[in-house]
Design a protein around this motif. Structure first.
Motif, PDB file in Angstrom:
ATOM      1  N   VAL A  23       0.882  -1.094   0.054  1.00  0.00           N
ATOM      2  CA  VAL A  23       0.206  -0.079   0.068  1.00  0.00           C
ATOM      3  C   VAL A  23       0.807   1.071   0.028  1.00  0.00           C
ATOM      4  N   LEU A  24       1.742   1.284   0.875  1.00  0.00           N
ATOM      5  CA  LEU A  24       2.830   2.501   0.855  1.00  0.00           C
ATOM      6  C   LEU A  24       3.602   2.800  -0.282  1.00  0.00           C
ATOM      7  N   ALA A  25       3.939   1.704  -1.098  1.00  0.00           N
ATOM      8  CA  ALA A  25       4.675   1.768  -2.513  1.00  0.00           C
ATOM      9  C   ALA A  25       3.570   2.285  -3.390  1.00  0.00           C
ATOM     10  N   GLY A  26       2.204   2.143  -3.350  1.00  0.00           N
ATOM     11  CA  GLY A  26       1.272   2.337  -4.274  1.00  0.00           C
ATOM     12  C   GLY A  26       1.014   3.909  -3.858  1.00  0.00           C
ATOM     13  N   ARG A  49      -8.887  -2.112  -1.696  1.00  0.00           N
ATOM     14  CA  ARG A  49      -9.352  -2.402  -0.780  1.00  0.00           C
ATOM     15  C   ARG A  49      -8.369  -2.571   0.541  1.00  0.00           C
ATOM     16  N   TRP A  50      -7.246  -3.055   0.354  1.00  0.00           N
ATOM     17  CA  TRP A  50      -6.214  -2.793   1.479  1.00  0.00           C
ATOM     18  C   TRP A  50      -5.845  -1.388   1.530  1.00  0.00           C
ATOM     19  N   PHE A  54      -6.479   0.754   5.280  1.00  0.00           N
ATOM     20  CA  PHE A  54      -5.269   1.208   5.984  1.00  0.00           C
ATOM     21  C   PHE A  54      -5.286   2.554   6.420  1.00  0.00           C
ATOM     22  N   ILE A  55      -6.047   3.307   5.306  1.00  0.00           N
ATOM     23  CA  ILE A  55      -6.238   4.709   5.430  1.00  0.00           C
ATOM     24  C   ILE A  55      -7.310   4.868   6.443  1.00  0.00           C
ATOM     25  N   GLN A  56      -8.519   3.932   6.488  1.00  0.00           N
ATOM     26  CA  GLN A  56      -9.598   4.358   7.471  1.00  0.00           C
ATOM     27  C   GLN A  56      -8.803   3.887   8.823  1.00  0.00           C
ATOM     28  N   ARG A  57      -8.311   2.904   9.087  1.00  0.00           N
ATOM     29  CA  ARG A  57      -7.761   2.379  10.506  1.00  0.00           C
ATOM     30  C   ARG A  57      -6.894   3.512  10.998  1.00  0.00           C
ATOM     31  N   GLY A  58      -6.059   4.037  10.055  1.00  0.00           N
ATOM     32  CA  GLY A  58      -5.094   5.361  10.421  1.00  0.00           C
ATOM     33  C   GLY A  58      -5.960   6.337  10.965  1.00  0.00           C
TER      34      GLY A  58
END
Length: 102
Positions: A23-26, A49-50, A54-58
């Motif tokens: 996800v971070l690479a993207g 989806r990931w 990732f953004i929502q949980r952050g």
């Protein structure tokens, strides 16, 4: 005519660290999402989806302590209060027993 059955592909289990790195690479934007997904052999739908998770949980993490954590702290405070009461009552009981034995 018989069709040759293809063996079922096993689903890969990704660790949370692997998902985060993908996800971070993207999010960096150095390569396209399509290329990133090809390199890791995942669908773009899965990547998005990931990313969304990732953004929502952050966002939830930045919002403060989760309700479960707050409730746990309240319960622990109540337990500490009760333990203190039990301690005081135990001391009082011991004092009363001493005075009755005399």
């Amino acid at each position: 005519m018989l069709l040759k059955e293809e063996p079922e592909m096993k689903r890969r289990k990704w660790t949370p660290e692997e998902k985060m790195n993908i996800v971070l690479a993207g999010l960096k934007g150095d390569i396209s999402i399509a290329e990133l997904c090809r390199r890791h052999n995942i669908s773009q739908t899965l990547y998005y989806r990931w990313r969304d998770t990732f953004i929502q949980r952050g966002l939830e993490g930045l919002a403060g302590k989760p309700p479960v954590e707050k409730e746990r702290e309240q319960i622990q405070a109540k337990i500490a209060e009760y333990e203190q009461m039990i301690g005081k009552l135990t001391v009082k009981l011991a004092q009363i027993k001493k005075t009755l034995d005399v």
